[in-house]
Design a protein around this motif. Structure first.
Motif, PDB file in Angstrom:
ATOM      1  N   PRO A  12      13.912   3.350 -16.906  1.00  0.00           N
ATOM      2  CA  PRO A  12      13.586   4.759 -17.219  1.00  0.00           C
ATOM      3  C   PRO A  12      14.385   5.775 -16.399  1.00  0.00           C
ATOM      4  O   PRO A  12      14.209   6.978 -16.565  1.00  0.00           O
ATOM      5  N   SER A  13      15.285   5.314 -15.540  1.00  0.00           N
ATOM      6  CA  SER A  13      15.944   6.242 -14.618  1.00  0.00           C
ATOM      7  C   SER A  13      17.046   7.062 -15.292  1.00  0.00           C
ATOM      8  O   SER A  13      18.039   6.509 -15.789  1.00  0.00           O
ATOM      9  N   MET A  14      16.874   8.400 -15.246  1.00  0.00           N
ATOM     10  CA  MET A  14      17.919   9.264 -15.805  1.00  0.00           C
ATOM     11  C   MET A  14      19.199   9.204 -14.962  1.00  0.00           C
ATOM     12  O   MET A  14      20.271   9.541 -15.435  1.00  0.00           O
ATOM     13  N   PHE A  15      19.057   8.716 -13.719  1.00  0.00           N
ATOM     14  CA  PHE A  15      20.249   8.540 -12.879  1.00  0.00           C
ATOM     15  C   PHE A  15      21.000   7.277 -13.299  1.00  0.00           C
ATOM     16  O   PHE A  15      22.216   7.276 -13.471  1.00  0.00           O
ATOM     17  N   GLY A  16      20.236   6.216 -13.511  1.00  0.00           N
ATOM     18  CA  GLY A  16      20.862   4.963 -13.965  1.00  0.00           C
ATOM     19  C   GLY A  16      21.512   5.122 -15.326  1.00  0.00           C
ATOM     20  O   GLY A  16      22.563   4.528 -15.608  1.00  0.00           O
ATOM     21  N   ASN A  39       8.937  -3.545  -5.432  1.00  0.00           N
ATOM     22  CA  ASN A  39       9.141  -4.792  -4.686  1.00  0.00           C
ATOM     23  C   ASN A  39      10.647  -5.054  -4.680  1.00  0.00           C
ATOM     24  O   ASN A  39      11.157  -5.881  -5.444  1.00  0.00           O
ATOM     25  N   LYS A  40      11.335  -4.282  -3.849  1.00  0.00           N
ATOM     26  CA  LYS A  40      12.805  -4.218  -3.942  1.00  0.00           C
ATOM     27  C   LYS A  40      13.449  -5.563  -3.617  1.00  0.00           C
ATOM     28  O   LYS A  40      13.049  -6.232  -2.667  1.00  0.00           O
ATOM     29  N   SER A  41      14.468  -5.874  -4.414  1.00  0.00           N
ATOM     30  CA  SER A  41      15.142  -7.177  -4.284  1.00  0.00           C
ATOM     31  C   SER A  41      16.073  -7.171  -3.065  1.00  0.00           C
ATOM     32  O   SER A  41      16.557  -6.111  -2.631  1.00  0.00           O
ATOM     33  N   LYS A  52      18.344   2.714  -0.412  1.00  0.00           N
ATOM     34  CA  LYS A  52      17.508   1.685  -1.050  1.00  0.00           C
ATOM     35  C   LYS A  52      17.074   2.142  -2.452  1.00  0.00           C
ATOM     36  O   LYS A  52      15.922   1.947  -2.853  1.00  0.00           O
ATOM     37  N   LYS A  53      17.985   2.815  -3.154  1.00  0.00           N
ATOM     38  CA  LYS A  53      17.661   3.336  -4.484  1.00  0.00           C
ATOM     39  C   LYS A  53      18.610   2.749  -5.538  1.00  0.00           C
ATOM     40  O   LYS A  53      19.708   2.276  -5.197  1.00  0.00           O
ATOM     41  N   ILE A  54      18.177   2.836  -6.789  1.00  0.00           N
ATOM     42  CA  ILE A  54      19.086   2.523  -7.894  1.00  0.00           C
ATOM     43  C   ILE A  54      19.579   3.836  -8.474  1.00  0.00           C
ATOM     44  O   ILE A  54      18.954   4.884  -8.207  1.00  0.00           O
ATOM     45  N   PRO A  55      20.673   3.908  -9.211  1.00  0.00           N
ATOM     46  CA  PRO A  55      21.539   2.776  -9.551  1.00  0.00           C
ATOM     47  C   PRO A  55      22.522   2.428  -8.425  1.00  0.00           C
ATOM     48  O   PRO A  55      22.935   3.288  -7.656  1.00  0.00           O
ATOM     49  N   VAL A  56      22.852   1.135  -8.394  1.00  0.00           N
ATOM     50  CA  VAL A  56      23.940   0.680  -7.526  1.00  0.00           C
ATOM     51  C   VAL A  56      24.937  -0.052  -8.424  1.00  0.00           C
ATOM     52  O   VAL A  56      24.567  -0.965  -9.158  1.00  0.00           O
ATOM     53  N   CYS A  65      27.272   3.592  -4.391  1.00  0.00           N
ATOM     54  CA  CYS A  65      25.928   4.166  -4.527  1.00  0.00           C
ATOM     55  C   CYS A  65      26.012   5.627  -4.970  1.00  0.00           C
ATOM     56  O   CYS A  65      27.059   6.264  -4.813  1.00  0.00           O
ATOM     57  N   GLU A  66      24.934   6.167  -5.504  1.00  0.00           N
ATOM     58  CA  GLU A  66      24.795   7.541  -6.012  1.00  0.00           C
ATOM     59  C   GLU A  66      25.433   7.678  -7.395  1.00  0.00           C
ATOM     60  O   GLU A  66      26.663   7.489  -7.547  1.00  0.00           O
ATOM     61  N   SER A  67      24.622   8.018  -8.367  1.00  0.00           N
ATOM     62  CA  SER A  67      25.060   7.961  -9.771  1.00  0.00           C
ATOM     63  C   SER A  67      26.276   8.837 -10.070  1.00  0.00           C
ATOM     64  O   SER A  67      27.201   8.390 -10.765  1.00  0.00           O
ATOM     65  N   LEU A  68      26.309  10.049  -9.535  1.00  0.00           N
ATOM     66  CA  LEU A  68      27.462  10.924  -9.863  1.00  0.00           C
ATOM     67  C   LEU A  68      28.745  10.417  -9.191  1.00  0.00           C
ATOM     68  O   LEU A  68      29.841  10.568  -9.722  1.00  0.00           O
ATOM     69  N   VAL A 106      17.224  20.626 -11.479  1.00  0.00           N
ATOM     70  CA  VAL A 106      16.567  20.202 -12.732  1.00  0.00           C
ATOM     71  C   VAL A 106      15.608  19.043 -12.469  1.00  0.00           C
ATOM     72  O   VAL A 106      14.481  19.011 -12.952  1.00  0.00           O
ATOM     73  N   TYR A 107      16.053  18.080 -11.648  1.00  0.00           N
ATOM     74  CA  TYR A 107      15.240  16.873 -11.436  1.00  0.00           C
ATOM     75  C   TYR A 107      13.898  17.200 -10.774  1.00  0.00           C
ATOM     76  O   TYR A 107      12.850  16.755 -11.241  1.00  0.00           O
ATOM     77  N   GLY A 108      13.927  17.996  -9.713  1.00  0.00           N
ATOM     78  CA  GLY A 108      12.708  18.295  -8.942  1.00  0.00           C
ATOM     79  C   GLY A 108      11.560  18.784  -9.818  1.00  0.00           C
ATOM     80  O   GLY A 108      10.464  18.201  -9.805  1.00  0.00           O
TER      81      GLY A 108
HETATM   82  N1  LIG Z   1      20.691  10.710  -6.036  1.00  0.00           N
HETATM   83  C1  LIG Z   1      20.421   9.380  -6.534  1.00  0.00           C
HETATM   84  C2  LIG Z   1      18.982   9.344  -7.027  1.00  0.00           C
HETATM   85  C3  LIG Z   1      18.576   7.942  -7.438  1.00  0.00           C
HETATM   86  C4  LIG Z   1      17.075   7.774  -7.517  1.00  0.00           C
HETATM   87  O1  LIG Z   1      16.300   8.684  -7.225  1.00  0.00           O
HETATM   88  N2  LIG Z   1      16.665   6.571  -7.920  1.00  0.00           N
HETATM   89  C5  LIG Z   1      15.223   6.279  -7.980  1.00  0.00           C
HETATM   90  C6  LIG Z   1      14.814   5.804  -9.371  1.00  0.00           C
HETATM   91  S1  LIG Z   1      15.041   7.048 -10.531  1.00  0.00           S
HETATM   92  O2  LIG Z   1      14.122   8.201 -10.053  1.00  0.00           O
HETATM   93  C7  LIG Z   1      14.935   5.163  -7.013  1.00  0.00           C
HETATM   94  O3  LIG Z   1      15.707   4.223  -6.872  1.00  0.00           O
HETATM   95  N3  LIG Z   1      13.760   5.266  -6.351  1.00  0.00           N
HETATM   96  C8  LIG Z   1      13.347   4.225  -5.452  1.00  0.00           C
HETATM   97  C9  LIG Z   1      12.794   4.801  -4.166  1.00  0.00           C
HETATM   98  O4  LIG Z   1      12.788   6.055  -4.076  1.00  0.00           O
HETATM   99  O5  LIG Z   1      12.380   4.026  -3.318  1.00  0.00           O
HETATM  100  C10 LIG Z   1      21.412   9.036  -7.652  1.00  0.00           C
HETATM  101  O6  LIG Z   1      21.832   9.976  -8.337  1.00  0.00           O
HETATM  102  O7  LIG Z   1      21.754   7.846  -7.798  1.00  0.00           O
END
Ligand SMILES: N[C@@H](CCC(=O)N[C@@H](CSO)C(=O)NCC(=O)O)C(=O)O
Length: 219
Positions: A12-16, A39-41, A52-56, A65-68, A106-108
């Protein structure tokens, strides 16, 4: 040796979705690996130890890291086809400004619209509409944000479109009534295979949000 491209993502991630669209636009084959953010891998923690966020995006074992940043990396690494970013430095700067605007402004508010109640939710809705109106005036009568070709700012924003239905239901407003040109733009983007393949159906997002709220303990 063929490139090994892995995408650690969350459906569901608009970033992914940005990275999915960018890879599809360049016809790059990639190994999509859905992540459990509750439950992060080990590979997610290893490849993005800072946020520790997606997308990677993992390209031949190296994480981006970081979608943009991934979108720009993809554009530079696989330069065939339409460039996402213009070659003119000023035009590039303007495109990155609007990508940054989407992340900062926009995201906030979307989190407040689906995750908050009462005045907080109303404030989020008002803010979101104001920000979309700014985006719409930037778009103007252009086909895409960069003009005639689909590019960086379109990729940065289009993932939010599959969230519009649930946001409208939660915030009790109509995005089309406020920003008709933006909806027309989104429908144009949805005609692209790269976008249609990368965005989940909005009904799936609408069903997902109540489950997410329960999971994170906001009811
Ligand atoms: N600035 C980064 C934001 C990614 C993000 O928030 N990813 C979220 C899922 S989508 O809302 C995420 O991985 N959240 C896990 C966490 O916050 O622990 C980007 O553009 O890649």
């Amino acid at each position: 040796m063929a490139d090994e491209v892995i995408l650690l993502d969350y459906w569901p991630s608009m970033f992914g979705m940005r990275t999915r669209v960018a890879l599809e636009e360049k016809n790059i084959k990639f190994d999509y690996r859905e992540q459990d953010l509750f439950n992060k891998s080990p590979i997610l923690l290893e490849m993005n130890p800072v946020h520790k966020k997606i997308p990677v995006l993992i390209h031949n074992g190296k994480p981006v890291c970081e979608s943009l940043i991934q979108v720009e990396y993809i554009d530079e690494t696989w330069p065939g086809g339409n460039p996402f970013l213009p070659s003119d430095p000023y035009q590039r700067a303007q495109a990155k400004f609007w990508g940054d605007f989407i992340d900062k402004k926009v995201y906030g508010p979307t989190r407040l619209i689906w995750g908050a109640k009462g005045e907080e939710q109303e404030a989020g809705t008002k803010e979101f509409i104001e920000m979309l109106k700014m985006l719409e005036s930037e778009l103007g009568d252009k086909t895409y944000f960069g003009g005639e070709t689909f590019g960086y700012v379109d990729i940065a924003m289009i993932g939010f479109y599959c969230w519009f239905d649930v946001l409208e239901k939660c915030g009790n407003f109509s995005i089309e009534a406020e920003c008709p040109k933006l909806i027309a733009w989104a429908k144009r983007c949805m005609k692209r295979e790269s976008v249609a393949k990368s965005l989940p159906d909005s009904n799936k997002i609408t069903k997902f949000v109540p489950e997410l709220k329960k999971k994170i303990g906001i009811e």
